[in-house]
Each structure stands twice: as structure tokens, then as C-alpha cells.
Design a protein around this motif. Structure first.
Motif, PDB file in Angstrom:
ATOM      1  N   GLU A 106       0.825  -1.201   0.000  1.00  0.00           N
ATOM      2  CA  GLU A 106       0.000   0.000   0.000  1.00  0.00           C
ATOM      3  C   GLU A 106       0.867   1.262   0.000  1.00  0.00           C
ATOM      4  OE1 GLU A 106      -2.484  -0.396   3.388  1.00  0.00           O
ATOM      5  OE2 GLU A 106      -3.795  -1.921   2.481  1.00  0.00           O
TER       6      GLU A 106
ATOM      7  N   GLU B  53       2.295   1.735  -3.455  1.00  0.00           N
ATOM      8  CA  GLU B  53       1.264   2.196  -4.400  1.00  0.00           C
ATOM      9  C   GLU B  53       1.058   3.708  -4.278  1.00  0.00           C
ATOM     10  OE1 GLU B  53      -2.037  -0.247  -3.362  1.00  0.00           O
ATOM     11  OE2 GLU B  53      -1.589  -1.767  -4.888  1.00  0.00           O
ATOM     12  N   TRP B  54       1.062   4.209  -3.022  1.00  0.00           N
ATOM     13  CA  TRP B  54       0.902   5.659  -2.820  1.00  0.00           C
ATOM     14  C   TRP B  54       2.103   6.418  -3.385  1.00  0.00           C
ATOM     15  CZ3 TRP B  54       4.093   8.844   0.110  1.00  0.00           C
ATOM     16  CH2 TRP B  54       3.646  10.180   0.219  1.00  0.00           C
ATOM     17  N   GLN B  55       3.316   5.916  -3.111  1.00  0.00           N
ATOM     18  CA  GLN B  55       4.526   6.603  -3.579  1.00  0.00           C
ATOM     19  C   GLN B  55       4.612   6.591  -5.113  1.00  0.00           C
ATOM     20  OE1 GLN B  55       7.495   4.351  -1.365  1.00  0.00           O
ATOM     21  NE2 GLN B  55       7.847   6.103  -0.021  1.00  0.00           N
ATOM     22  N   VAL B  56       4.347   5.441  -5.713  1.00  0.00           N
ATOM     23  CA  VAL B  56       4.398   5.353  -7.171  1.00  0.00           C
ATOM     24  C   VAL B  56       3.333   6.244  -7.803  1.00  0.00           C
ATOM     25  CG1 VAL B  56       4.021   3.807  -9.137  1.00  0.00           C
ATOM     26  CG2 VAL B  56       5.448   3.065  -7.223  1.00  0.00           C
ATOM     27  N   GLY B  57       2.141   6.300  -7.161  1.00  0.00           N
ATOM     28  CA  GLY B  57       1.079   7.162  -7.687  1.00  0.00           C
ATOM     29  C   GLY B  57       1.468   8.622  -7.662  1.00  0.00           C
ATOM     30  N   GLU B  58       2.104   9.073  -6.587  1.00  0.00           N
ATOM     31  CA  GLU B  58       2.505  10.476  -6.482  1.00  0.00           C
ATOM     32  C   GLU B  58       3.570  10.817  -7.520  1.00  0.00           C
ATOM     33  OE1 GLU B  58       4.158  13.575  -3.083  1.00  0.00           O
ATOM     34  OE2 GLU B  58       2.879  11.894  -2.559  1.00  0.00           O
TER      35      GLU B  58
ATOM     36  N   GLU C 118       4.088   9.194 -10.324  1.00  0.00           N
ATOM     37  CA  GLU C 118       3.477   9.077 -11.650  1.00  0.00           C
ATOM     38  C   GLU C 118       2.744  10.366 -12.016  1.00  0.00           C
ATOM     39  OE1 GLU C 118       1.252   5.490 -14.016  1.00  0.00           O
ATOM     40  OE2 GLU C 118       0.670   5.879 -11.951  1.00  0.00           O
ATOM     41  N   LYS C 119       2.085  10.969 -11.011  1.00  0.00           N
ATOM     42  CA  LYS C 119       1.374  12.229 -11.238  1.00  0.00           C
ATOM     43  C   LYS C 119       2.381  13.342 -11.532  1.00  0.00           C
ATOM     44  CE  LYS C 119      -1.876  12.977  -8.334  1.00  0.00           C
ATOM     45  NZ  LYS C 119      -2.560  13.329  -7.053  1.00  0.00           N
TER      46      LYS C 119
ATOM     47  N   THR D 247       8.958  17.282  -3.621  1.00  0.00           N
ATOM     48  CA  THR D 247       8.801  15.827  -3.751  1.00  0.00           C
ATOM     49  C   THR D 247      10.116  15.118  -3.462  1.00  0.00           C
ATOM     50  OG1 THR D 247       7.094  16.176  -5.436  1.00  0.00           O
ATOM     51  CG2 THR D 247       8.067  13.977  -5.280  1.00  0.00           C
TER      52      THR D 247
ATOM     53  N   SER E  32       8.589   1.525  -8.813  1.00  0.00           N
ATOM     54  CA  SER E  32       7.646   0.815  -9.681  1.00  0.00           C
ATOM     55  C   SER E  32       8.024  -0.657  -9.807  1.00  0.00           C
ATOM     56  CB  SER E  32       7.611   1.459 -11.064  1.00  0.00           C
ATOM     57  OG  SER E  32       7.169   2.798 -10.996  1.00  0.00           O
TER      58      SER E  32
END
Length: 552
Positions: free
Chosen positions: A189, A192-197, A199-200, A312, A331
């Protein structure tokens, strides 16, 4: 084969250069004369461990060179080519230098090499059997390695070991997941949060430096415009006296004066390139001022991007320029963790790897059993000639738990006499029997290898009489198609050699003890064999016996 061995300032050797030939060569001499020093020196040239103690007292460094020549095997040629060591003339020169501070340098064909590279190439050139080889044969690991080498199964054994490591690595991963599934899910989890940030944010490689340069240019646009305009004014647009106008006026004045005195013509010629360069600078400044402009909106956009990248990076504890790589690493970690959390898939993959391991291990076991039968019969036959009539040698293969070496345990078994049951080699009571069996195995195993040079360093210790004569014949036979070098104290072995060197100890002018090595002619061999037979006092009888041994 080994053609030349040059040793300088090594232990008690000051300077020795040996020219060696094919066939069976022996080195003899009194105890302490330095016979095994030759082997020790060659071992260093082949990548052995070294320290400052090998440097002769009073010398700055020890220097050992070993030159090999002849037809090179395909494997050796490939190794030399892959490591960029030229051997176009079929010669391989290994050199090792150790200074009195313990520092070491290695060379292959005159090119700097690592000690590991010396060891790699040395294993393809020389096979050394030390005087304590029979002690290593007491270990089951050494017995298994010898059987695999004798049968040419090293590649199969390495494949089994690799398959075992893959299988057990996945098994440990699966066990870890089963023990700590909750933590794994939490880690997933978080990733997933780190990769999502990231990726954005979508950081690009090299973006930090690129956008930093743009920000610097935009934030200093006013200063850049003012400075460039001021420079342009001074060069060509100043109302009072721009530089270009002044320079043109000077040229016109000097042009008139040069008509009067030609000596001013070089000055005029020197000024013309300066005027052209100034004119080029004017064109460049006009071009620059035509492209640069104030863009407050773009400046705000760039500043916002810089702040986003910087904040970041601080949050992820990396440099801003490392954000793209951090995104890739996280990732990949998330992908691995996602695969790992599929327990059913993991178990299926684990079973697949286990099946692959058992298939390779089973194939290896069958090959070992076949090779064990052949080697057992060959060594048993050799024992009959080594005063062990009725003795028997067997190689036992027993099942064991799966391991990197396979699913069977290899153990050498020996029955020293007829009517006795074979027992593990480690339990053979007689040291002489152990030495003879070890020698038989060494000779037989060596005959199956492709190594061109074989060295036996006092492996005949613990035997004598007729057995020693048989050992000499074995080594002489081995020398018919291989170069065999042997350090020995037995006259029965030395007399079988095609070439004979004597190692002796002497003193130089300053009282230092040094080791000397000399090739022996026929008459000198008689004296040396007689010395080995009779000790300090050489009689006519020992000389006659020496002649008889050499005549045989």
C-alpha cells in the motif's frame, strides 16, 4: 607446457632461470635445499596468495615469471581473447612481482592483470598435486569435486547448484510472505501511494537541470536585456562615438598615412580583423535581443515546477535529479511485491523450480554413478601394483537431502587387503596406504584432464622400495603425452625421469644462504642417485646400484 621459470629474490633464491622440456622431469636435493621453493614460486605466478615474507632478505622485491608455449587449447584461446591478452605466437607469459611491503602486481603477456585472472588462466595451464594432497582427500567435499572433475561433470554440477539457489531463494521468499503477510500488504500500500505520487509528477531524466537553466534565464531577463542593449550601444549605437565608428575612422586615417609610409600598412592589416569581429558581435547581440523577451507567466510556471520537484525530492529523501530513477525503482519493487503477494502463483513457480532442480540433480547422479564405477575399477587395478594386492577401492553414492551439490553424497571407500570390507578413506589406518591410494588417484585423475603441465610435489612421501619404482613408472608413463614435473626424495622415482635437476644450498660472498638449481648430465645423475641411495657416504656399491636404476 611450461618452458621457462625465472625466479629472482624469492625466499633463499637470488636469481634462477630454468629451461624446461616436455616429458618427465624431477627435482632432487638434500632436505632444506629449497626443492619445494620452486613449486611455491610457480604457485605465486599462477595467482597464489603472497605476502612480504616471500621477498629475500635485503631485497626490494621478488619477481617470478613463467613462460608457457605450445599449442593452446580452444578454451585457453577463448579466455585470452575475451580478456584482451594477446597470444598470437602461442606464448603465454605470467609474471608476479611482490615488494617488501607486501604489495603485489600481476601481468599476463606484459599487460597488467588481476590476481584472480592469474588464477583463472593458471588452472588451465598447470595442475599441482601437493605433498599433503592425501589429507584433502579425506574430506567428502574434495572427493565429490575430484569425481566430478574426473568425469567432466563440472558444468552439470554448476547447473545443479544454480537451480538449487533459484529454488531455495523463491522458497525463502514464499516462507517470508506466509510469516509476515500483513507487513507485506502494508508495504504494498505504501509503494502504491509513492508510485502514484511520482506518476502524477512525471519527472523526466535531466529535467531538473533543464528547468533550472530556464528559470535562471527567465528570472534574469531584465538584466540580460539591459546588459545586451548597453553592449550593443557601446559597439554601434552610441550617439557620441560608438566603437565601430571610432575604429572605422582610425582605419581611414591610417589608410591615408600608409600611402605616405608603408610601415603603417601592417597596423592597418591588424585592425581589419578586429573590425570584422566587432561587427559579428553586433549581429549576434541584435539576434539575441530579438529572441529574448520578458515572460512573467512562463516564469511563474517554471517556479511552480521547480518547487514541485524540490518538495517531492525532499519528501522521498533523494536529490531532485534522482526522482526519475526513484520512480523506476519503486515501480519495479511494487511489481515484484504484487507478484509475490500472489501466493498460489508463487507456490506454482516454486514447484516448477523444484522439479527443474530434481531433474538436473537426477541426471547428475546417474552420471556420477557411471563415472564412480569406472574410477573405482581403475584405482583398484593401480592398487595391485602399489603393494596392496587384493585391495579394493570403491566410490559410494548415498542419497542425501537436496543440496547445492545434488541429492547424493560421494564417499571414497577402501579395503586395504583381500577379505576386508571397504571402509571410508578417512578411517584407513596406515598412512602409507593412504599416500599410495592418494597417489594412484592423483595420477589417474590427471590422465583424464586436458591440463598440459602436471606437478607432483613430494606426493611419494610414505612409500619406498618396489612401490616407489612403480610410482616412477606411472609418472614416466604420464609424461609420455604430458609435461610432468616432480619434486621427489626417492631414487626409484628420480631414476625414471627423462630430465633431472639438482637443488642445492650454498653461500654467497656476504654469507647469505642461497638456493641453486642445476641440470644434471648422465655422470652427475649417477652421483645424485647414489647420494639418495646411500646418504652422506657414497660408495662403489651405491654408485653401481645407481647405474642399475638408471639403466632400468
Amino acid at each position: 607446457m611450461l618452458r621457462t621459470l625465472a625466479i629472482r629474490d624469492f625466499v633463499i633464491v637470488d636469481a634462477i632461470e630454468l629451461d624446461l622440456s616436455s616429458g618427465f622431469t624431477v627435482f632432487t636435493g638434500e632436505t632444506g635445499a629449497g626443492k619445494s621453493i620452486l613449486i611455491d614460486a610457480l604457485t605465486l605466478a599462477l595467482g597464489g596468495r603472497a605476502d612480504a615474507s616471500v621477498v629475500r632478505e635485503g631485497a626490494a622485491k621478488a619477481d617470478i615469471s613463467a613462460e608457457f608455449s605450445g599449442e593452446l587449447s580452444a578454451g585457453l584461446q577463448g579466455w585470452l581473447a575475451n580478456n584482451e591478452f594477446d597470444a598470437a605466437d602461442g606464448t603465454v607469459l605470467l609474471r608476479r612481482v611482490i615488494d617488501n611491503g607486501g604489495r603485489s602486481k600481476a601481468f599476463i603477456n606484459g599487460v597488467t592483470a588481476t590476481v584472480a585472472q592469474l588464477r583463472d588462466i593458471g588452472e588451465m595451464l598447470v595442475d599441482i598435486h601437493g605433498q599433503h594432497a592425501h589429507q584433502s582427500l579425506l574430506k567428502t567435499d574434495a572427493q565429490r569435486l575430484l569425481l566430478d572433475a574426473q568425469a567432466g561433470l563440472q558444468e552439470d554440477a554448476r547447473a545443479v547448484a544454480a537451480a538449487y539457489r533459484q529454488w531455495r531463494a523463491l522458497a525463502r521468499q514464499r516462507e517470508e510472505f506466509e510469516r509476515d503477510a500483513k507487513n507485506v500488504l502494508q508495504e504494498r500500500e505504501r509503494l502504491e501511494w509513492q508510485v502514484g505520487e511520482l506518476e502524477k509528477l512525471a519527472p523526466r531524466p535531466g529535467e531538473w537541470a533543464e528547468i533550472g537553466n530556464e528559470h535562471s534565464r527567465l528570472s534574469h531577463a531584465v538584466s540580460l536585456i539591459e546588459g545586451a542593449q548597453q553592449a550593443l550601444n557601446l559597439l554601434s549605437e552610441d550617439e557620441s562615438a560608438p566603437m565601430l565608428s571610432q575604429l572605422s575612422a582610425i582605419e581611414q586615417k591610417l589608410d591615408k598615412l600608409a600611402d605616405i609610409d608603408d610601415k603603417l600598412r601592417p597596423v592597418l592589416e591588424a585592425l581589419e580583423p578586429a573590425r570584422i569581429q566587432l561587427q559579428e558581435a553586433v549581429y549576434a547581440l541584435n539576434n539575441y535581443l530579438g529572441r529574448i523577451e520578458l515572460d512573467p507567466e512562463r516564469l511563474r510556471t517554471v517556479e511552480a515546477r521547480l518547487e514541485a520537484l524540490h518538495s517531492t525530492a525532499r519528501k522521498f529523501h533523494v536529490a531532485p535529479d534522482d526522482l526519475p530513477q526513484e520512480f523506476l525503482d519503486l515501480s519495479e519493487r511494487l511489481r515484484q511485491l504484487a507478484d509475490a503477494t500472489d501466493l498460489d502463483a508463487m507456490r506454482a513457480e516454486e514447484q516448477k523450480l523444484a522439479d527443474a532442480y530434481y531433474a538436473l540433480a537426477g541426471k547428475l547422479s546417474k552420471a556420477r554413478a557411471k563415472a564412480a564405477s569406472v574410477l573405482s575399477a581403475t584405482v583398484t587395478a593401480a592398487m595391485q601394483d602399489l603393494s596392496m594386492s587384493g585391495g579394493r577401492f570403491e566410490i559410494g553414492l548415498t542419497d542425501c537431502a537436496p543440496a547445492a551439490h545434488g541429492v547424493d553424497q560421494v564417499e571414497f571407500l577402501v579395503a586395504g587387503h583381500a577379505g576386508t570390507s571397504p571402509k571410508p578413506l578417512a578411517k584407513v589406518a596406515s598412512g602409507g596406504e593412504l599416500a599410495r591410494i592418494s597417489l594412484a588417484i592423483s595420477v589417474i585423475a590427471s590422465s583424464a584432464t586436458a591440463t598440459p603441465t602436471l606437478i607432483f610435489d613430494e606426493v611419494d612421501s610414505g612409500i619406498g622400495g618396489g612401490v616407489a619404482e612403480v610410482v616412477g613408472r606411472l609418472l614416466k608413463k604420464l609424461g609420455q603425452d604430458r609435461q610432468v614435473l616432480c619434486v621427489t626424495h626417492l631414487p626409484q622415482v628420480a631414476s625414471q625421469a627423462s630430465h633431472h635437476f639438482q637443488v642445492s644450498k650454498g653461500q654467497v660472498a656476504d654469507g647469505r644462504t642461497v638456493s641453486r638449481i642445476e641440470p644434471l648430465a648422465s655422470s652427475e645423475r649417477i652421483e645424485e642417485i647414489a647420494r639418495m641411495l646411500g646418504g652422506l657416504e657414497i660408495t662403489a656399491t651405491t654408485r653401481r646400484h645407481a647405474r642399475e636404476l638408471l639403466a632400468l
